[in-house]
Design a protein around this motif. Structure first.
Motif, PDB file in Angstrom:
ATOM      1  N   SER A   1      54.395  60.109  49.055  1.00 48.31           N
ATOM      2  CA  SER A   1      54.185  59.435  47.611  1.00 48.31           C
ATOM      3  C   SER A   1      53.544  60.741  46.710  1.00 48.31           C
ATOM      4  CB  SER A   1      53.468  58.492  47.485  1.00 48.31           C
ATOM      5  OG  SER A   1      53.199  58.037  46.042  1.00 48.31           O
ATOM      6  N   PHE A   2      54.400  60.806  45.701  1.00 47.49           N
ATOM      7  CA  PHE A   2      53.931  61.791  44.706  1.00 47.49           C
ATOM      8  C   PHE A   2      53.184  61.331  43.586  1.00 47.49           C
ATOM      9  CE2 PHE A   2      57.758  59.707  43.126  1.00 47.49           C
ATOM     10  CZ  PHE A   2      57.639  59.546  41.572  1.00 47.49           C
ATOM     11  N   LEU A   3      52.884  59.894  43.742  1.00 46.59           N
ATOM     12  CA  LEU A   3      52.041  59.361  42.613  1.00 46.59           C
ATOM     13  C   LEU A   3      50.697  59.682  42.947  1.00 46.59           C
ATOM     14  CD1 LEU A   3      53.563  56.031  42.934  1.00 46.59           C
ATOM     15  CD2 LEU A   3      54.011  57.558  41.213  1.00 46.59           C
ATOM     16  N   THR A   4      49.669  59.648  41.889  1.00 46.43           N
ATOM     17  CA  THR A   4      48.505  60.268  41.684  1.00 46.43           C
ATOM     18  C   THR A   4      47.491  58.676  41.993  1.00 46.43           C
ATOM     19  OG1 THR A   4      48.167  59.927  39.306  1.00 46.43           O
ATOM     20  CG2 THR A   4      48.764  62.150  40.406  1.00 46.43           C
ATOM     21  N   ALA A   5      48.039  57.862  41.453  1.00 48.41           N
ATOM     22  CA  ALA A   5      47.195  56.469  41.607  1.00 48.41           C
ATOM     23  C   ALA A   5      48.180  55.362  41.846  1.00 48.41           C
ATOM     24  CB  ALA A   5      46.201  56.160  40.705  1.00 48.41           C
ATOM     25  N   GLU A   6      47.768  54.316  42.389  1.00 50.60           N
ATOM     26  CA  GLU A   6      48.477  52.981  42.421  1.00 50.60           C
ATOM     27  C   GLU A   6      47.436  52.065  42.582  1.00 50.60           C
ATOM     28  OE1 GLU A   6      51.964  52.946  45.180  1.00 50.60           O
ATOM     29  OE2 GLU A   6      51.006  51.156  46.219  1.00 50.60           O
ATOM     30  N   SER A   7      47.831  51.056  41.575  1.00 49.81           N
ATOM     31  CA  SER A   7      47.102  49.617  41.615  1.00 49.81           C
ATOM     32  C   SER A   7      48.021  48.794  41.965  1.00 49.81           C
ATOM     33  CB  SER A   7      46.828  49.462  40.035  1.00 49.81           C
ATOM     34  OG  SER A   7      45.941  50.537  39.761  1.00 49.81           O
ATOM     35  N   CYS A   8      47.271  47.799  42.888  1.00 50.44           N
ATOM     36  CA  CYS A   8      48.043  46.567  43.434  1.00 50.44           C
ATOM     37  C   CYS A   8      47.472  45.107  42.695  1.00 50.44           C
ATOM     38  CB  CYS A   8      47.980  46.298  44.935  1.00 50.44           C
ATOM     39  SG  CYS A   8      48.695  44.959  45.453  1.00 50.44           S
ATOM     40  N   ILE A   9      48.130  44.797  41.668  1.00 47.15           N
ATOM     41  CA  ILE A   9      47.560  43.545  40.788  1.00 47.15           C
ATOM     42  C   ILE A   9      48.358  42.142  41.384  1.00 47.15           C
ATOM     43  CG2 ILE A   9      47.230  42.678  38.676  1.00 47.15           C
ATOM     44  CD1 ILE A   9      47.067  45.687  37.947  1.00 47.15           C
ATOM     45  N   ARG A  10      47.783  41.375  41.499  1.00 46.59           N
ATOM     46  CA  ARG A  10      48.379  40.108  41.716  1.00 46.59           C
ATOM     47  C   ARG A  10      48.030  38.701  40.765  1.00 46.59           C
ATOM     48  NH1 ARG A  10      46.695  38.767  48.055  1.00 46.59           N
ATOM     49  NH2 ARG A  10      44.552  38.063  47.529  1.00 46.59           N
ATOM     50  N   ILE A  11      49.073  37.803  40.736  1.00 50.03           N
ATOM     51  CA  ILE A  11      48.352  36.445  39.979  1.00 50.03           C
ATOM     52  C   ILE A  11      48.763  35.371  40.945  1.00 50.03           C
ATOM     53  CG2 ILE A  11      48.789  35.162  38.032  1.00 50.03           C
ATOM     54  CD1 ILE A  11      49.575  37.130  36.223  1.00 50.03           C
ATOM     55  N   SER A  12      47.575  34.765  41.141  1.00 50.61           N
ATOM     56  CA  SER A  12      47.783  33.910  42.124  1.00 50.61           C
ATOM     57  C   SER A  12      47.364  32.325  41.467  1.00 50.61           C
ATOM     58  CB  SER A  12      46.863  33.902  43.410  1.00 50.61           C
ATOM     59  OG  SER A  12      45.472  33.772  42.855  1.00 50.61           O
ATOM     60  N   TYR A  13      47.968  31.208  42.029  1.00 52.14           N
ATOM     61  CA  TYR A  13      47.756  30.131  41.603  1.00 52.14           C
ATOM     62  C   TYR A  13      47.595  29.099  42.735  1.00 52.14           C
ATOM     63  CZ  TYR A  13      52.312  28.161  41.948  1.00 52.14           C
ATOM     64  OH  TYR A  13      53.578  27.821  42.340  1.00 52.14           O
ATOM     65  N   SER A  14      46.696  27.898  42.397  1.00 52.16           N
ATOM     66  CA  SER A  14      46.599  27.048  43.542  1.00 52.16           C
ATOM     67  C   SER A  14      46.713  25.676  42.840  1.00 52.16           C
ATOM     68  CB  SER A  14      45.467  27.274  44.467  1.00 52.16           C
ATOM     69  OG  SER A  14      44.252  27.305  43.511  1.00 52.16           O
ATOM     70  N   VAL A  15      47.235  24.671  43.543  1.00 57.41           N
ATOM     71  CA  VAL A  15      47.478  23.355  42.944  1.00 57.41           C
ATOM     72  C   VAL A  15      46.664  22.350  43.747  1.00 57.41           C
ATOM     73  CG1 VAL A  15      49.023  21.503  42.259  1.00 57.41           C
ATOM     74  CG2 VAL A  15      49.732  23.917  42.121  1.00 57.41           C
ATOM     75  N   ASN A  16      45.844  21.542  42.988  1.00 55.25           N
ATOM     76  CA  ASN A  16      45.000  20.563  43.687  1.00 55.25           C
ATOM     77  C   ASN A  16      45.624  19.107  43.313  1.00 55.25           C
ATOM     78  OD1 ASN A  16      43.003  18.284  44.786  1.00 55.25           O
ATOM     79  ND2 ASN A  16      41.552  19.994  44.830  1.00 55.25           N
ATOM     80  N   GLU A  17      46.589  18.609  43.864  1.00 53.16           N
ATOM     81  CA  GLU A  17      47.183  17.291  43.354  1.00 53.16           C
ATOM     82  C   GLU A  17      46.143  16.231  43.107  1.00 53.16           C
ATOM     83  OE1 GLU A  17      50.446  16.163  45.411  1.00 53.16           O
ATOM     84  OE2 GLU A  17      51.366  18.309  45.411  1.00 53.16           O
ATOM     85  N   ASP A  18      45.230  16.171  44.267  1.00 47.42           N
ATOM     86  CA  ASP A  18      44.005  14.899  43.606  1.00 47.42           C
ATOM     87  C   ASP A  18      43.387  15.104  42.623  1.00 47.42           C
ATOM     88  OD1 ASP A  18      44.841  14.023  46.219  1.00 47.42           O
ATOM     89  OD2 ASP A  18      43.528  14.932  47.494  1.00 47.42           O
ATOM     90  N   SER A  19      42.915  16.153  42.127  1.00 49.59           N
ATOM     91  CA  SER A  19      42.185  16.325  40.944  1.00 49.59           C
ATOM     92  C   SER A  19      42.849  16.649  39.701  1.00 49.59           C
ATOM     93  CB  SER A  19      41.017  17.539  41.233  1.00 49.59           C
ATOM     94  OG  SER A  19      41.719  18.729  41.300  1.00 49.59           O
ATOM     95  N   GLY A  20      44.283  17.012  39.970  1.00 48.54           N
ATOM     96  CA  GLY A  20      45.194  17.082  38.788  1.00 48.54           C
ATOM     97  C   GLY A  20      44.668  18.575  38.210  1.00 48.54           C
ATOM     98  N   LYS A  21      44.234  19.544  39.092  1.00 43.43           N
ATOM     99  CA  LYS A  21      43.854  20.798  38.418  1.00 43.43           C
ATOM    100  C   LYS A  21      44.615  21.874  38.989  1.00 43.43           C
ATOM    101  CE  LYS A  21      39.084  19.716  37.134  1.00 43.43           C
ATOM    102  NZ  LYS A  21      37.646  19.955  37.227  1.00 43.43           N
ATOM    103  N   VAL A  22      44.777  22.974  38.277  1.00 37.79           N
ATOM    104  CA  VAL A  22      45.514  24.203  38.767  1.00 37.79           C
ATOM    105  C   VAL A  22      44.539  25.453  38.242  1.00 37.79           C
ATOM    106  CG1 VAL A  22      47.443  25.738  38.587  1.00 37.79           C
ATOM    107  CG2 VAL A  22      47.722  23.328  38.341  1.00 37.79           C
TER     108      VAL A  22
END
Length: 400
Positions: A47-68
């Motif tokens: 790689s010729f790059l000088t820096a690389e950031s790995c970023i992610r967005i995750s989500y989780s669903v709890n159907e019992d409580s109705g929360k994400v």
């Protein structure tokens, strides 16, 4: 100096998310900034790059409580840098990639809080909303790198720093990772009905383009034998008609950005009759350069600009040996131009008013015979309309 980011979409159920190795990721916090010690990965071979950031967005669903739960995360062991890139400028650029991810995480939480979900289609509906939000984030992340040239342009970088962080402040009420969802009751909603990111107005949606033009000039006066279109008398098949090309660009970053265009038009050759008996052809060219402001901007598919500059060019008579003359002109011009973006296509209508300040007399074309006809003078002050069909290389995020 270049930087690079990678985005991973993570769809985790609640049990999987809570089981993550906490030492391998950093969950976004407004009180904690990235340091070079967080970049624990090894540089990719070749790689010729000088820096690389790995970023992610995750989500989780709890159907019992109705929360994400929605989180923006920085993945330590997939992010790396080279020793020579350890400076504050590069690190700040990488931090803002993380900030943008958190901004879209907050926007996703906002969307979830406004949506009415069907219990039988909860996972499907959350995934659809997430994909739409992610696609829009990916577009902005790429635009950020493109506009700042990976952080090299300090002025552009400062602009993005300020605007992204202002947007984070605006969505501070959605900084809590957990969202209580609402259930469908009586009115069906879809993703298109949810309000979207305020970045649309803060960072704007520019669409520079290369356009093909067709237009017509309407002169204010009718003193050239009634052969040209005027405001008082016009016909679609009468001169002066022209075809050409136009390049539209921007020179500032804001919803009311500075804009300019450069165009060249060729006047379509047409036959005219002077002194009621002499047939001759008319052609010529028009070049235009204008600068101004976007007065209605920051929208995904529409803008309205007001510009001013100058038109210059000439008319030329040919096709009759006794009448080969030219009428050069120079005209200050003001224009108003609405533009509509449809995917990669741009439709436009430019309306010009120009005031001819050059001489009105015709001149003999070089090496032509001395004119044998005394022509009426011609002043080219008037209005023009130009229809444009163009291609833009800027993408607009789409709801899918």
């Amino acid at each position: 100096m270049k930087t690079f980011y990678c985005i991973f979409i993570s769809f985790f159920f609640f049990s999987l998310v809570t089981a993550q190795n906490k030492d391998s990721v950093i969950v976004f916090s407004k009180d904690a900034k990235l340091t070079w010690l967080d970049f624990k990965g090894e540089p990719r071979h070749g790689s010729f790059l000088t820096a690389e950031s790995c970023i992610r967005i995750s989500y989780s669903v709890n159907e019992d409580s109705g929360k994400v739960k929605v989180r923006a995360q920085f993945v330590k062991y997939s992010s790396w840098h080279r020793d020579k890139s350890t400076n504050d400028m590069v690190l700040n650029h990488e931090q803002l990639h993380f900030d943008i991810a958190e901004l879209y995480a907050r926007e996703f939480r906002k969307i979830l809080s406004e949506y009415k979900f069907h219990k039988t289609r909860l996972d499907e509906e959350v995934a659809r909303l997430f994909n739409a939000n992610f696609n829009e984030m990916n577009e902005i992340e790429q635009k950020y790198d493109r506009k700042t040239v990976h952080g090299i342009k300090k002025g552009k970088q400062a602009f993005w720093d300020e605007n992204i962080r202002n947007q984070l402040d605006d969505l501070d009420s959605f900084s809590n990772p957990s969202v209580q969802i609402n259930w469908y009751s009586s009115q069906v909603q879809n993703a298109d009905s949810i309000s979207h990111l305020p970045l649309n107005s803060a960072l704007n949606y520019e669409f520079p383009s290369f356009d093909l033009l067709f237009g017509q000039k309407l002169l204010l006066s009718n003193h050239f034998y009634g052969q040209f279109n005027t405001l008082g008398s016009s016909s679609f098949n009468r001169p002066l008609q022209f075809v050409g090309v136009d390049f539209v660009a921007y020179f500032s970053e804001s919803p009311n950005a500075g804009t300019n265009h450069v165009s060249y038009c060729q006047i379509i050759p047409q036959e005219i009759i002077v002194q009621n008996k002499i047939k001759v052809n008319v052609t010529g060219f028009i070049t235009s350069f204008e600068m101004g402001k976007v007065i209605v901007g920051g929208l995904k598919h529409f803008e309205l600009s007001l510009t001013g500059g100058a038109n210059t060019g000439r008319l030329r008579l040919y096709g009759n040996d006794s009448l080969r003359e030219k009428n050069p002109f120079f005209s200050p011009v003001v224009s108003i131009k609405p533009r509509i973006k449809l995917g990669k296509l741009v439709l436009s209508l430019r309306l010009d008013y120009e005031y001819d300040i050059s001489g009105e007399n015709w001149r003999r074309i070089y090496f032509a015979k001395l004119p044998q006809v005394n022509l009426n003078t011609l002043n080219q002050t008037g209005f023009s309309w130009l229809l444009g069909l163009g291609y833009t290389w800027e993408s607009t995020p789409q709801i899918t």
